[in-house]
Design a protein around this motif. Structure first.
Motif, PDB file in Angstrom:
ATOM      1  N   UNK A 162       0.810  -1.131   0.000  1.00  0.00           N
ATOM      2  CA  UNK A 162       0.000   0.000   0.000  1.00  0.00           C
ATOM      3  C   UNK A 162       0.891   1.244   0.000  1.00  0.00           C
ATOM      4  N   UNK A 163       0.500   2.051  -0.766  1.00  0.00           N
ATOM      5  CA  UNK A 163       1.285   3.233  -0.992  1.00  0.00           C
ATOM      6  C   UNK A 163       0.600   4.416  -0.289  1.00  0.00           C
ATOM      7  N   UNK A 164       1.350   5.146   0.479  1.00  0.00           N
ATOM      8  CA  UNK A 164       0.804   6.294   1.190  1.00  0.00           C
ATOM      9  C   UNK A 164       1.115   7.537   0.374  1.00  0.00           C
ATOM     10  N   UNK A 165       0.066   8.205   0.131  1.00  0.00           N
ATOM     11  CA  UNK A 165       0.254   9.449  -0.606  1.00  0.00           C
ATOM     12  C   UNK A 165       0.234  10.610   0.380  1.00  0.00           C
ATOM     13  N   UNK A 166       1.192  11.404   0.180  1.00  0.00           N
ATOM     14  CA  UNK A 166       1.314  12.566   1.046  1.00  0.00           C
ATOM     15  C   UNK A 166       0.934  13.783   0.237  1.00  0.00           C
ATOM     16  N   UNK A 167      -0.021  14.555   0.739  1.00  0.00           N
ATOM     17  CA  UNK A 167      -0.499  15.713   0.003  1.00  0.00           C
ATOM     18  C   UNK A 167      -0.023  16.972   0.721  1.00  0.00           C
ATOM     19  N   UNK A 168       0.610  17.826  -0.020  1.00  0.00           N
ATOM     20  CA  UNK A 168       1.103  19.083   0.529  1.00  0.00           C
ATOM     21  C   UNK A 168       0.126  20.211   0.288  1.00  0.00           C
ATOM     22  N   UNK A 169      -0.895  19.914  -0.464  1.00  0.00           N
ATOM     23  CA  UNK A 169      -1.841  20.954  -0.836  1.00  0.00           C
ATOM     24  C   UNK A 169      -2.535  21.589   0.373  1.00  0.00           C
ATOM     25  N   UNK A 170      -3.059  20.860   1.378  1.00  0.00           N
ATOM     26  CA  UNK A 170      -3.686  21.524   2.512  1.00  0.00           C
ATOM     27  C   UNK A 170      -2.685  22.397   3.281  1.00  0.00           C
ATOM     28  N   UNK A 171      -1.458  21.910   3.383  1.00  0.00           N
ATOM     29  CA  UNK A 171      -0.442  22.689   4.076  1.00  0.00           C
ATOM     30  C   UNK A 171      -0.155  23.979   3.328  1.00  0.00           C
ATOM     31  N   UNK A 172      -0.058  23.903   2.042  1.00  0.00           N
ATOM     32  CA  UNK A 172       0.216  25.086   1.230  1.00  0.00           C
ATOM     33  C   UNK A 172      -0.930  26.089   1.325  1.00  0.00           C
ATOM     34  N   UNK A 173      -2.143  25.592   1.312  1.00  0.00           N
ATOM     35  CA  UNK A 173      -3.296  26.486   1.411  1.00  0.00           C
ATOM     36  C   UNK A 173      -3.314  27.188   2.777  1.00  0.00           C
ATOM     37  N   UNK A 174      -3.022  26.429   3.820  1.00  0.00           N
ATOM     38  CA  UNK A 174      -2.973  27.008   5.160  1.00  0.00           C
ATOM     39  C   UNK A 174      -1.877  28.076   5.236  1.00  0.00           C
ATOM     40  N   UNK A 175      -0.729  27.746   4.709  1.00  0.00           N
ATOM     41  CA  UNK A 175       0.393  28.688   4.738  1.00  0.00           C
ATOM     42  C   UNK A 175       0.068  29.935   3.916  1.00  0.00           C
ATOM     43  N   UNK A 176      -0.586  29.748   2.771  1.00  0.00           N
ATOM     44  CA  UNK A 176      -0.968  30.873   1.915  1.00  0.00           C
ATOM     45  C   UNK A 176      -1.951  31.789   2.652  1.00  0.00           C
ATOM     46  N   UNK A 177      -2.919  31.239   3.390  1.00  0.00           N
ATOM     47  CA  UNK A 177      -3.868  32.034   4.151  1.00  0.00           C
ATOM     48  C   UNK A 177      -3.153  32.819   5.267  1.00  0.00           C
ATOM     49  N   UNK A 178      -2.194  32.178   5.938  1.00  0.00           N
ATOM     50  CA  UNK A 178      -1.442  32.841   7.000  1.00  0.00           C
ATOM     51  C   UNK A 178      -0.652  34.030   6.451  1.00  0.00           C
ATOM     52  N   UNK A 179      -0.004  33.815   5.318  1.00  0.00           N
ATOM     53  CA  UNK A 179       0.791  34.881   4.705  1.00  0.00           C
ATOM     54  C   UNK A 179      -0.123  36.017   4.258  1.00  0.00           C
ATOM     55  N   UNK A 180      -1.289  35.703   3.686  1.00  0.00           N
ATOM     56  CA  UNK A 180      -2.238  36.731   3.248  1.00  0.00           C
ATOM     57  C   UNK A 180      -2.743  37.523   4.445  1.00  0.00           C
ATOM     58  N   UNK A 181      -3.007  36.842   5.567  1.00  0.00           N
ATOM     59  CA  UNK A 181      -3.472  37.521   6.773  1.00  0.00           C
ATOM     60  C   UNK A 181      -2.377  38.440   7.325  1.00  0.00           C
ATOM     61  N   UNK A 182      -1.136  37.968   7.318  1.00  0.00           N
ATOM     62  CA  UNK A 182      -0.019  38.791   7.785  1.00  0.00           C
ATOM     63  C   UNK A 182       0.162  40.019   6.882  1.00  0.00           C
ATOM     64  N   UNK A 183       0.017  39.802   5.584  1.00  0.00           N
ATOM     65  CA  UNK A 183       0.148  40.917   4.635  1.00  0.00           C
ATOM     66  C   UNK A 183      -0.950  41.947   4.888  1.00  0.00           C
ATOM     67  N   UNK A 184      -2.172  41.480   5.117  1.00  0.00           N
ATOM     68  CA  UNK A 184      -3.283  42.402   5.375  1.00  0.00           C
ATOM     69  C   UNK A 184      -3.064  43.170   6.678  1.00  0.00           C
TER      70      UNK A 184
END
Length: 136
Positions: free
Chosen positions: A1-23
Motif C-alpha cells: 500500500x502506498x501512502x500518498x502525502x499531500x502538501x496541498x492543505x499545508x500550502x493552502x494554510x500557509x498561503x492564508x497565514x501569509x495573506x493575513x499577515x500581509x493584510x
C-alpha cells in the motif's frame, strides 16, 4: 500500500497565514502613514509659530513708574533750579539759586532734600554732594 502525502492543505494554510499577515501589515502601514501625516502637520504648525514669533519685535523692558516728587513747595523750587541748570549742583549752589542765606542750617536742609530726591530716583548723586537730573 502506498501512502500518498499531500502538501496541498499545508500550502493552502500557509498561503492564508501569509495573506493575513500581509493584510495586517497593510493596516499597520496605513496607521503609521496617518501618524506621519499628523506629525508633519504639527511640525508645520510649529514652524509657522516660530516664524511668527521671530517676526515680533523684541519687547522693551518695562519702564519703572515715575518717581513721585514730594508735595512740598521747597521740592518744586529745587526741581525748578535743576531744570534751569546745565550742570550738576551742590547744595550751596541750590541755596544761592533759591536766594537762601548761605548758612549751615539752610545748606544742610537743602542737602537732605537733595539726598531724598536722589533716593527716589528724581535726582542722581554723580559724586558725593553733587546732584544732577538723571540722564535719559
Amino acid at each position: 500500500m502506498e501512502v500518498q502525502f499531500s502538501v496541498q492543505p499545508y500550502q493552502e494554510q500557509r498561503e492564508r497565514e501569509i495573506a493575513a499577515q500581509a493584510e495586517a501589515t497593510r493596516g499597520r502601514i496605513a496607521e503609521l502613514a496617518a501618524q506621519l501625516e499628523e506629525f508633519d502637520r504639527l511640525a508645520e504648525e510649529v514652524r509657522i509659530t516660530r516664524k511668527a514669533l521671530l517676526a515680533l519685535p523684541d519687547p522693551s523692558p518695562p519702564t519703572p513708574p515715575a518717581a513721585k516728587l514730594p508735595d512740598r513747595p521747597a521740592y518744586q523750587q529745587i526741581m525748578a533750579v535743576y531744570a534751569a541748570a546745565d550742570a550738576p549742583l551742590r547744595a550751596r549752589a541750590v541755596c544761592e539759586a533759591l536766594d537762601l542765606e548761605i548758612a549751615p542750617n539752610n545748606v544742610n536742609n537743602v542737602l537732605l532734600k537733595l539726598k531724598r530726591l536722589a533716593d527716589r530716583g528724581i535726582l542722581t548723586e554723580t559724586e558725593q554732594g553733587l546732584f544732577a537730573l538723571p540722564r535719559p
